[in-house]
Design a protein around this motif. Structure first.
Motif, PDB file in Angstrom:
ATOM      1  N   ASP A 127     -10.863   3.337 -10.760  1.00  0.00           N
ATOM      2  CA  ASP A 127     -11.924   2.991  -9.848  1.00  0.00           C
ATOM      3  C   ASP A 127     -11.678   3.302  -8.511  1.00  0.00           C
ATOM      4  OD1 ASP A 127     -13.127   1.658 -11.907  1.00  0.00           O
ATOM      5  OD2 ASP A 127     -12.974  -0.309 -10.845  1.00  0.00           O
ATOM      6  N   TRP A 128     -12.679   3.912  -7.779  1.00  0.00           N
ATOM      7  CA  TRP A 128     -12.607   4.295  -6.288  1.00  0.00           C
ATOM      8  C   TRP A 128     -13.265   3.333  -5.617  1.00  0.00           C
ATOM      9  CZ3 TRP A 128     -12.593  10.504  -6.853  1.00  0.00           C
ATOM     10  CH2 TRP A 128     -11.460  10.959  -7.263  1.00  0.00           C
ATOM     11  N   VAL A 129     -12.734   2.593  -4.541  1.00  0.00           N
ATOM     12  CA  VAL A 129     -13.558   1.683  -4.043  1.00  0.00           C
ATOM     13  C   VAL A 129     -13.305   1.912  -2.376  1.00  0.00           C
ATOM     14  CG1 VAL A 129     -13.881  -0.670  -3.524  1.00  0.00           C
ATOM     15  CG2 VAL A 129     -13.234  -0.043  -5.672  1.00  0.00           C
ATOM     16  N   PHE A 130     -14.151   2.986  -1.815  1.00  0.00           N
ATOM     17  CA  PHE A 130     -14.126   3.286  -0.775  1.00  0.00           C
ATOM     18  C   PHE A 130     -15.056   3.066   0.354  1.00  0.00           C
ATOM     19  CE2 PHE A 130     -12.151   7.637  -2.925  1.00  0.00           C
ATOM     20  CZ  PHE A 130     -11.115   6.950  -3.517  1.00  0.00           C
ATOM     21  N   ASN A 131     -15.079   3.681   1.392  1.00  0.00           N
ATOM     22  CA  ASN A 131     -16.110   3.436   2.648  1.00  0.00           C
ATOM     23  C   ASN A 131     -16.531   4.714   3.265  1.00  0.00           C
ATOM     24  OD1 ASN A 131     -16.406   0.487   2.848  1.00  0.00           O
ATOM     25  ND2 ASN A 131     -14.203   0.437   3.844  1.00  0.00           N
ATOM     26  N   SER A 132     -17.716   4.451   3.789  1.00  0.00           N
ATOM     27  CA  SER A 132     -18.459   5.966   4.566  1.00  0.00           C
ATOM     28  C   SER A 132     -17.855   6.062   5.643  1.00  0.00           C
ATOM     29  CB  SER A 132     -19.893   5.499   4.558  1.00  0.00           C
ATOM     30  OG  SER A 132     -19.972   4.503   5.578  1.00  0.00           O
ATOM     31  N   ILE A 133     -16.596   5.629   6.284  1.00  0.00           N
ATOM     32  CA  ILE A 133     -15.852   5.936   7.505  1.00  0.00           C
ATOM     33  C   ILE A 133     -14.670   6.071   7.102  1.00  0.00           C
ATOM     34  CG2 ILE A 133     -17.572   5.298   9.135  1.00  0.00           C
ATOM     35  CD1 ILE A 133     -15.761   2.671   9.512  1.00  0.00           C
ATOM     36  N   PRO A 134     -13.767   7.008   7.632  1.00  0.00           N
ATOM     37  CA  PRO A 134     -12.459   7.380   7.028  1.00  0.00           C
ATOM     38  C   PRO A 134     -11.380   6.328   7.523  1.00  0.00           C
ATOM     39  CG  PRO A 134     -12.717   8.777   9.155  1.00  0.00           C
ATOM     40  CD  PRO A 134     -14.108   8.040   8.721  1.00  0.00           C
ATOM     41  N   VAL A 135     -11.805   5.356   8.570  1.00  0.00           N
ATOM     42  CA  VAL A 135     -10.895   4.354   8.884  1.00  0.00           C
ATOM     43  C   VAL A 135     -11.633   2.922   8.729  1.00  0.00           C
ATOM     44  CG1 VAL A 135      -9.548   5.815  10.472  1.00  0.00           C
ATOM     45  CG2 VAL A 135     -11.637   4.593  11.318  1.00  0.00           C
ATOM     46  N   PHE A 136     -10.580   2.061   8.982  1.00  0.00           N
ATOM     47  CA  PHE A 136     -11.384   0.595   8.837  1.00  0.00           C
ATOM     48  C   PHE A 136     -10.966  -0.161  10.129  1.00  0.00           C
ATOM     49  CE2 PHE A 136     -11.413  -3.809   6.381  1.00  0.00           C
ATOM     50  CZ  PHE A 136     -12.605  -3.396   6.024  1.00  0.00           C
ATOM     51  N   PHE A 137     -11.700  -1.482  10.008  1.00  0.00           N
ATOM     52  CA  PHE A 137     -11.726  -2.193  11.212  1.00  0.00           C
ATOM     53  C   PHE A 137     -10.349  -3.225  11.428  1.00  0.00           C
ATOM     54  CE2 PHE A 137     -16.195  -1.494  10.077  1.00  0.00           C
ATOM     55  CZ  PHE A 137     -16.783  -1.286  11.010  1.00  0.00           C
ATOM     56  N   VAL A 138      -9.760  -3.484  10.388  1.00  0.00           N
ATOM     57  CA  VAL A 138      -8.462  -4.076  10.347  1.00  0.00           C
ATOM     58  C   VAL A 138      -7.382  -3.594   9.541  1.00  0.00           C
ATOM     59  CG1 VAL A 138      -9.689  -6.384  11.259  1.00  0.00           C
ATOM     60  CG2 VAL A 138      -9.433  -5.987   8.862  1.00  0.00           C
ATOM     61  N   ARG A 139      -6.024  -3.709   9.647  1.00  0.00           N
ATOM     62  CA  ARG A 139      -4.964  -3.545   8.841  1.00  0.00           C
ATOM     63  C   ARG A 139      -4.361  -4.529   8.391  1.00  0.00           C
ATOM     64  NH1 ARG A 139      -3.188  -0.624  14.206  1.00  0.00           N
ATOM     65  NH2 ARG A 139      -2.074  -2.660  15.491  1.00  0.00           N
ATOM     66  N   ASP A 140      -4.698  -5.755   8.567  1.00  0.00           N
ATOM     67  CA  ASP A 140      -4.033  -6.903   8.122  1.00  0.00           C
ATOM     68  C   ASP A 140      -4.985  -7.815   7.228  1.00  0.00           C
ATOM     69  OD1 ASP A 140      -2.602  -9.221   7.789  1.00  0.00           O
ATOM     70  OD2 ASP A 140      -1.709  -9.086   9.767  1.00  0.00           O
ATOM     71  N   SER A 329       0.206   2.092  -3.032  1.00  0.00           N
ATOM     72  CA  SER A 329       1.011   2.616  -2.013  1.00  0.00           C
ATOM     73  C   SER A 329       1.567   1.161  -1.227  1.00  0.00           C
ATOM     74  CB  SER A 329       0.740   3.329  -1.117  1.00  0.00           C
ATOM     75  OG  SER A 329      -0.208   2.664  -0.136  1.00  0.00           O
ATOM     76  N   ALA A 330       2.184   0.893  -0.418  1.00  0.00           N
ATOM     77  CA  ALA A 330       2.698  -0.174   0.349  1.00  0.00           C
ATOM     78  C   ALA A 330       1.481  -0.396   1.523  1.00  0.00           C
ATOM     79  CB  ALA A 330       4.116  -0.095   0.965  1.00  0.00           C
ATOM     80  N   ASP A 331       0.384  -0.292   1.406  1.00  0.00           N
ATOM     81  CA  ASP A 331      -0.531  -0.192   2.185  1.00  0.00           C
ATOM     82  C   ASP A 331      -1.050  -1.873   2.054  1.00  0.00           C
ATOM     83  OD1 ASP A 331      -3.162  -0.864   3.308  1.00  0.00           O
ATOM     84  OD2 ASP A 331      -3.923   1.214   2.812  1.00  0.00           O
ATOM     85  N   PRO A 332      -0.863  -2.624   3.062  1.00  0.00           N
ATOM     86  CA  PRO A 332      -1.088  -4.070   2.668  1.00  0.00           C
ATOM     87  C   PRO A 332      -2.390  -4.627   2.410  1.00  0.00           C
ATOM     88  CG  PRO A 332      -0.843  -3.641   5.065  1.00  0.00           C
ATOM     89  CD  PRO A 332      -0.319  -2.559   4.199  1.00  0.00           C
ATOM     90  N   MET A 333      -3.399  -3.805   3.341  1.00  0.00           N
ATOM     91  CA  MET A 333      -5.030  -4.024   3.037  1.00  0.00           C
ATOM     92  C   MET A 333      -5.162  -3.691   1.499  1.00  0.00           C
ATOM     93  SD  MET A 333      -6.750  -5.435   5.279  1.00  0.00           S
ATOM     94  CE  MET A 333      -8.592  -4.885   4.738  1.00  0.00           C
ATOM     95  N   LEU A 334      -4.768  -2.671   0.845  1.00  0.00           N
ATOM     96  CA  LEU A 334      -4.638  -2.096  -0.371  1.00  0.00           C
ATOM     97  C   LEU A 334      -4.148  -3.332  -1.575  1.00  0.00           C
ATOM     98  CD1 LEU A 334      -5.452  -0.163  -2.689  1.00  0.00           C
ATOM     99  CD2 LEU A 334      -3.374   0.966  -2.281  1.00  0.00           C
ATOM    100  N   GLN A 335      -3.060  -3.827  -1.232  1.00  0.00           N
ATOM    101  CA  GLN A 335      -2.259  -4.876  -2.165  1.00  0.00           C
ATOM    102  C   GLN A 335      -3.267  -6.184  -2.060  1.00  0.00           C
ATOM    103  OE1 GLN A 335       0.519  -4.773  -3.547  1.00  0.00           O
ATOM    104  NE2 GLN A 335       0.976  -2.379  -2.864  1.00  0.00           N
ATOM    105  N   ALA A 336      -4.041  -6.452  -0.890  1.00  0.00           N
ATOM    106  CA  ALA A 336      -4.697  -7.635  -0.929  1.00  0.00           C
ATOM    107  C   ALA A 336      -5.862  -7.501  -1.689  1.00  0.00           C
ATOM    108  CB  ALA A 336      -5.178  -8.111   0.577  1.00  0.00           C
ATOM    109  N   ARG A 337      -6.650  -6.054  -1.625  1.00  0.00           N
ATOM    110  CA  ARG A 337      -7.812  -6.033  -2.173  1.00  0.00           C
ATOM    111  C   ARG A 337      -7.691  -5.659  -3.833  1.00  0.00           C
ATOM    112  NH1 ARG A 337     -10.313  -0.883  -0.119  1.00  0.00           N
ATOM    113  NH2 ARG A 337     -12.214  -1.523  -0.897  1.00  0.00           N
ATOM    114  N   MET A 338      -6.476  -5.278  -4.101  1.00  0.00           N
ATOM    115  CA  MET A 338      -6.173  -5.192  -5.689  1.00  0.00           C
ATOM    116  C   MET A 338      -6.371  -6.518  -6.282  1.00  0.00           C
ATOM    117  SD  MET A 338      -3.269  -2.363  -5.527  1.00  0.00           S
ATOM    118  CE  MET A 338      -2.690  -2.505  -7.462  1.00  0.00           C
TER     119      MET A 338
END
Length: 496
Positions: A127-140, A329-338
């Motif tokens: 699965d690829w769960v992406f957005n239409s902009i390359p950055v996001f509004f929060v990192r935590d 990776s160790a991306d905290p937002m990714l870890q939470a979304r998983m």
């Protein structure tokens, strides 16, 4: 000519009419309905239950089936089979959504678009769960629920509330780059055929020999990027709220199949340790001058869903669905979304949502320790043991994923010790937004559009949040705040 289907009840019993009901009172509208009328009871009972909980975010969407084709050799970076072999094709399901609005929202709302893409491979679902902009509004991830609540309805009035929106962002500020992208003309795509998608998160590409690279994914439309001006988008919201759905459906009917080119940015582990920005910070990009785009493959949409609810509404996407050769990776937002995405699917669809046709893997599945629960509709693994550790049914284990002592991709020790941490906004968080402002200055009218779009939304907020919003934009560049202030004054004067 194909014979028409014979009408039956849900249990398969043929029935003579779909509109009759049994009642006591004679052959007229007056009468008492009978509990023995199975068709009436089942029809009414199902009607009350045919809605399922909508997604808390990404509720309003369009989608279609297609295929992902490998066009370039990247076997030096990964063993993932769906990414190896030029010409290799994999069935794909794509769902593109707005983020904040409910299912009945308009396609032209100013909002980020979510990109949920399921690639059905011989090694399982990717699965690829992406957005239409390359950055996001929060990192935590602790801020993620508040971010989305601030974009939704006020708890007392039940109306969308610009004051909540700006109050949250004024106090967060770490997502100023994403905020500027949202209020540029990228916020209102002409159709989903004309948008790009980005992973935002950092992932790993891995090989069995233990080597790996960090990557970000870019998906670029082959139709060209086209967006709507703010006033045109507002008008369409009333005249044709579902125009994205109509546009995609008709394009596929006309065999004008939309397509996108998939690119990777690739970074070596050593570079990650010394790079200018934290590579796990979702509010930052990797400039292309440092890490050029590498072409990988092509996505083509070529089949409309036979039934929207069955194929698209029930589709469940999660960044935790990864095949061998692809790793977190160790991306905290990714870890939470998983965790959060699969948990949302269990809530909306039930614990056996993976068995639904739109989610079911095309590869072999044998997971006897995950069984029973509501709505299982396989053989439930028959009499095979449902506990770990049995001599009654031999089980073969393959590969390294999940194996004892295996760290997928490695390179974890440099991250640091476990501590309590709060993400703080510093001057460096405004460097990339300032660079984006400079880019807008090279495109005719784009700075003016950004200022106007921000002012249109900010003007609807309580004046007490205006000053702090302008202060935030002034940290990007004083001219940004100045131009927004001018537009705010114009709007205020027009209402007098």
């Amino acid at each position: 000519m194909k014979a028409s289907p014979v009408y039956t009840l849900a249990e398969g019993v043929p029935y003579g009419s779909a509109t009759t009901a049994q009642h006591f009172g004679g052959d007229n509208i007056k009468g008492l309905m009978l509990l023995q009328d199975t068709q009436l009871i089942e029809t009414l009972a199902h009607f009350s239950r045919e809605r399922i909980p909508e997604r808390v975010v990404h509720a309003h969407a369009v989608g279609a089936w297609g295929e992902f084709e490998v066009t370039h050799d990247i076997s030096e970076f990964t063993d993932a089979k769906f990414l190896n072999g030029i010409g290799k094709k994999s069935k794909t399901l794509l769902r593109v959504s707005t983020v904040g609005p409910e299912r009945g929202g308009s396609d032209s709302i100013r909002d980020v678009r979510g990109w949920g893409m399921k690639i059905f491979t011989e090694e399982g679902n990717q699965d690829w769960v992406f957005n239409s902009i390359p950055v996001f509004f929060v990192r935590d991830p602790i801020k993620f629920p508040s971010l989305n609540r601030s974009h939704k309805r006020h708890p007392a009035t039940n109306m969308t509330d610009p004051t909540m929106f700006w109050d949250f962002h004024n106090n967060s500020q770490e997502g100023i780059h994403a905020l500027m992208l949202l209020f540029s003309d990228r916020g209102t795509p002409k159709s989903i055929r004309h948008i790009n998608a980005y992973s935002g998160h950092t992932y790993k590409l891995t090989k069995e020999d233990g080597t790996f690279h960090y990557i970000k994914v870019h998906i670029k439309t082959n139709q060209g990027v086209e967006n709507l001006l703010n006033d045109d988008a507002v008008k369409l919201a009333g005249q044709a709220p579902d125009f994205h759905a109509a546009d995609l459906h008709q394009a596929i009917v006309n065999e004008n199949y939309p397509s996108w080119t998939v690119y990777f940015q690739i970074m070596k582990p050593d570079d990650a340790e010394t790079y200018r920005w934290n590579i796990f910070d979702m509010t930052k990009i990797w400039p292309h001058s440092d890490f050029p785009l590498i072409p990988v493959g092509k996505l083509t949409l070529n089949r409309n869903p036979a039934n929207y609810f069955a194929d698209i509404e029930q589709a469940a996407f999660s960044p935790s669905n990864m095949v061998p050769g692809w790793a977190p990776s160790a991306d905290p937002m990714l870890q939470a979304r998983m965790f959060a995405y699969n948990d949302a699917a269990r809530y909306r669809l039930g614990v056996n949502y993976q068995q639904l046709p739109c989610n079911r893997a095309v590869s072999h599945v044998y997971c006897p320790y995950q069984r029973d629960g509501f709505m299982t509709f396989t053989d439930n693994y028959g009499g095979d043991p449902n506990y770990v550790g049995s001599d009654l049914k031999p089980v073969t284990f393959a590969g390294n994923v999940g194996a004892n002592g295996c760290v997928v991709g490695g390179h974890e020790k440099w991250i640091g010790q476990v501590i309590g941490f709060t993400s703080r906004v510093v001057d460096d968080d405004f460097v990339q937004p300032r660079a984006f402002w400079e880019v807008l200055g090279k495109q005719n009218g784009q700075r003016e559009h950004l200022a106007y779009n921000v002012a249109c939304h900010l003007s609807g907020a309580d004046p007490q949040v205006h000053a702090k919003a302008l202060e935030m934009f002034s940290k990007v560049h004083p001219k940004v705040a100045e131009m927004i202030q001018v537009e705010l004054e114009k709007i205020a004067n027009s209402h007098r």
